[in-house]
Write an enzyme that holds these catalytic residues in place. Structure first.
Site, PDB file in Angstrom:
ATOM      1  N   ASP A 123       0.866  -1.195   0.000  1.00 26.80           N
ATOM      2  CA  ASP A 123       0.000   0.000   0.000  1.00 26.80           C
ATOM      3  C   ASP A 123       0.896   1.236   0.000  1.00 26.80           C
ATOM      4  O   ASP A 123       1.694   1.432   0.912  1.00 26.80           O
ATOM      5  CB  ASP A 123      -0.909  -0.026   1.234  1.00 26.80           C
ATOM      6  CG  ASP A 123      -2.050   0.965   1.140  1.00 26.80           C
ATOM      7  OD1 ASP A 123      -1.940   1.946   0.383  1.00 26.80           O
ATOM      8  OD2 ASP A 123      -3.067   0.769   1.852  1.00 26.80           O
ATOM      9  N   HIS A 155     -11.984   6.203   1.759  1.00 30.43           N
ATOM     10  CA  HIS A 155     -12.038   7.510   2.429  1.00 30.43           C
ATOM     11  C   HIS A 155     -11.855   8.618   1.415  1.00 30.43           C
ATOM     12  O   HIS A 155     -11.376   8.377   0.304  1.00 30.43           O
ATOM     13  CB  HIS A 155     -10.910   7.569   3.470  1.00 30.43           C
ATOM     14  CG  HIS A 155      -9.589   7.117   2.908  1.00 30.43           C
ATOM     15  ND1 HIS A 155      -8.744   7.955   2.246  1.00 30.43           N
ATOM     16  CD2 HIS A 155      -9.020   5.877   2.841  1.00 30.43           C
ATOM     17  CE1 HIS A 155      -7.695   7.265   1.823  1.00 30.43           C
ATOM     18  NE2 HIS A 155      -7.839   5.990   2.162  1.00 30.43           N
ATOM     19  N   HIS A 170      -6.826  10.702   5.359  1.00 29.39           N
ATOM     20  CA  HIS A 170      -8.065  10.023   5.754  1.00 29.39           C
ATOM     21  C   HIS A 170      -9.171  11.032   6.024  1.00 29.39           C
ATOM     22  O   HIS A 170      -9.655  11.167   7.135  1.00 29.39           O
ATOM     23  CB  HIS A 170      -7.834   9.102   6.956  1.00 29.39           C
ATOM     24  CG  HIS A 170      -7.308   7.770   6.527  1.00 29.39           C
ATOM     25  ND1 HIS A 170      -5.963   7.464   6.546  1.00 29.39           N
ATOM     26  CD2 HIS A 170      -7.919   6.686   6.004  1.00 29.39           C
ATOM     27  CE1 HIS A 170      -5.782   6.248   6.060  1.00 29.39           C
ATOM     28  NE2 HIS A 170      -6.951   5.746   5.731  1.00 29.39           N
ATOM     29  N   GLU A 222     -11.025   1.159  -1.391  1.00 25.59           N
ATOM     30  CA  GLU A 222     -10.103   0.072  -1.048  1.00 25.59           C
ATOM     31  C   GLU A 222     -10.801  -1.134  -0.429  1.00 25.59           C
ATOM     32  O   GLU A 222     -10.821  -1.299   0.781  1.00 25.59           O
ATOM     33  CB  GLU A 222      -8.961   0.563  -0.155  1.00 25.59           C
ATOM     34  CG  GLU A 222      -9.334   1.366   1.052  1.00 25.59           C
ATOM     35  CD  GLU A 222      -8.075   1.815   1.823  1.00 25.59           C
ATOM     36  OE1 GLU A 222      -7.179   0.983   2.034  1.00 25.59           O
ATOM     37  OE2 GLU A 222      -8.012   2.990   2.221  1.00 25.59           O
ATOM     38  N   ASP A 237      -3.123   7.360  -3.383  1.00 26.13           N
ATOM     39  CA  ASP A 237      -3.146   6.259  -2.415  1.00 26.13           C
ATOM     40  C   ASP A 237      -3.595   5.026  -3.180  1.00 26.13           C
ATOM     41  O   ASP A 237      -4.696   5.025  -3.744  1.00 26.13           O
ATOM     42  CB  ASP A 237      -4.129   6.643  -1.287  1.00 26.13           C
ATOM     43  CG  ASP A 237      -4.235   5.614  -0.172  1.00 26.13           C
ATOM     44  OD1 ASP A 237      -3.511   4.606  -0.206  1.00 26.13           O
ATOM     45  OD2 ASP A 237      -5.075   5.834   0.732  1.00 26.13           O
ATOM     46  N   GLU A 275      -6.682  -1.087  -4.184  1.00 30.02           N
ATOM     47  CA  GLU A 275      -7.033   0.324  -3.935  1.00 30.02           C
ATOM     48  C   GLU A 275      -6.579   1.225  -5.066  1.00 30.02           C
ATOM     49  O   GLU A 275      -5.492   1.052  -5.611  1.00 30.02           O
ATOM     50  CB  GLU A 275      -6.369   0.799  -2.625  1.00 30.02           C
ATOM     51  CG  GLU A 275      -6.660   2.259  -2.290  1.00 30.02           C
ATOM     52  CD  GLU A 275      -6.070   2.709  -0.950  1.00 30.02           C
ATOM     53  OE1 GLU A 275      -5.100   2.095  -0.489  1.00 30.02           O
ATOM     54  OE2 GLU A 275      -6.613   3.676  -0.377  1.00 30.02           O
TER      55      GLU A 275
HETATM   56 MN    MN Z   1      -3.752   2.876   0.950  1.00 30.26          MN
HETATM   57 MN    MN Z   2      -6.427   4.443   1.632  1.00 31.29          MN
END
Ligand code: MN
Ligand code: MN
Length: 299
Positions: free
Chosen positions: A87, A158, A166, A191, A98, A281
């Protein structure tokens, strides 16, 4: 759309493009016998070399770990026949990419890996101005369950905002009762996480944290804590790794800042039933008639 918003979206796009390149190169290094620490450092250094900054430490969570695992400074762990979640976060001027991918080194968990990938793809198909996060959660849950796996209910996607990895809204991985309507130019990370029959479909905190972030700066007396606080202000509230920090009296300084309510930590999140976990994600800009995936590899 306003010119100012377009400039901001261009930073999101540039952060996403760099992330996609780094992710592709990093996946090649996730091999049995390779050092986990070397992969994390490769990711973080490549991000900087390409002109962005890490938005958070490279998370390398394995098997029943879902997220927030990152190597310690002298970590000697090597990959085994693991299910590896890589990640990665990048940012340019605070605008974040992200994205995560699961690499199956076990060779026999393809279905689990595909379940979260398919859920992400199905979610992307329905995202547009006017879609509700309830619909997104529903399509993720259904896609994972149809394939015989379980979504992880207490991990969510998010929103993304400047220097906030976030932000609201919550983008659930199951059908929630309440949601919000997404609008043009909203930036979100979707995600899905899936687990197998053994899994509880829920994660719990497990083990020590290697990742921290600043809640708010306050005056501190201890000299090492004061120095450390000055050092971590440069991350502007984004998560950072313990291994990025100067080592001198680090544990006590970190503890002082945490106990003072200045830092929060991110312990590893592990599947409660010890099920194996997969994750997929992407970062997504909502548009009038669909969406734009910023972290997709452009070939
Ligand atoms: Mn992530
Ligand atoms: Mn994330």
């Amino acid at each position: 759309m306003g010119e100012e918003i377009e400039l901001i979206l261009d930073d999101y796009r540039a952060a996403g493009r760099i992330l996609a390149e780094v992710r592709e190169e990093a996946v090649e290094k996730v091999k049995e016998g390779n050092s986990v620490l070397e992969v994390a450092e490769f990711v973080e250094n490549s991000i900087r070399e390409k002109g962005a900054e890490p938005a958070f430490p490279c998370n390398i969570s394995r098997n029943e770990e879902a997220e927030h695992a990152t190597p310690s400074i002298d970590d000697e762990t090597v990959f085994g026949k693991d299910i590896v979640k890589l990640d990665i976060g990048t940012h340019i001027n605070g605008y974040i990419g992200d994205s995560a991918v699961t690499v199956d080194l076990s060779g026999n968990n393809e279905g689990l890996v595909k379940a979260s990938e398919a859920a992400l793809n199905e979610a992307i198909k329905i995202i547009r101005d006017g879609v509700s996060t309830i619909e997104i959660g529903e399509v993720i849950e259904n896609t994972i369950r149809e394939r015989g796996y379980k979504p992880i209910v207490n991990l969510t996607g998010h929103g993304l905002m400047r220097y906030n990895s976030h932000a609201p809204p919550v983008v659930p991985n199951v059908k929630y009762e309440h949601g919000i309507i997404l609008r043009e130019s909203n930036v979100i990370a979707v995600e899905p996480f899936a687990t197998d029959a053994q899994g509880a479909g829920k994660v719990v905190e497990h083990g020590n944290a290697e990742i921290y972030s600043l809640i708010r700066a306050k005056p501190v007396r201890m000299i090492e804590a004061k120095k450390l606080l000055k050092e971590i202000k440069k991350y502007q509230g984004l998560p950072f790794a313990k291994r990025w920090l100067p080592r001198e009296r680090l544990d006590i300084a970190l503890r002082t800042l945490k106990n003072g309510g200045i830092l929060r930590d991110y312990p590893v999140l592990r599947e409660e039933g010890e099920g194996l976990v997969s994750q997929a994600e992407h970062t997504i800009i909502v548009t009038v008639d669909g969406c734009e995936v910023t972290t997709k590899r452009i070939v």
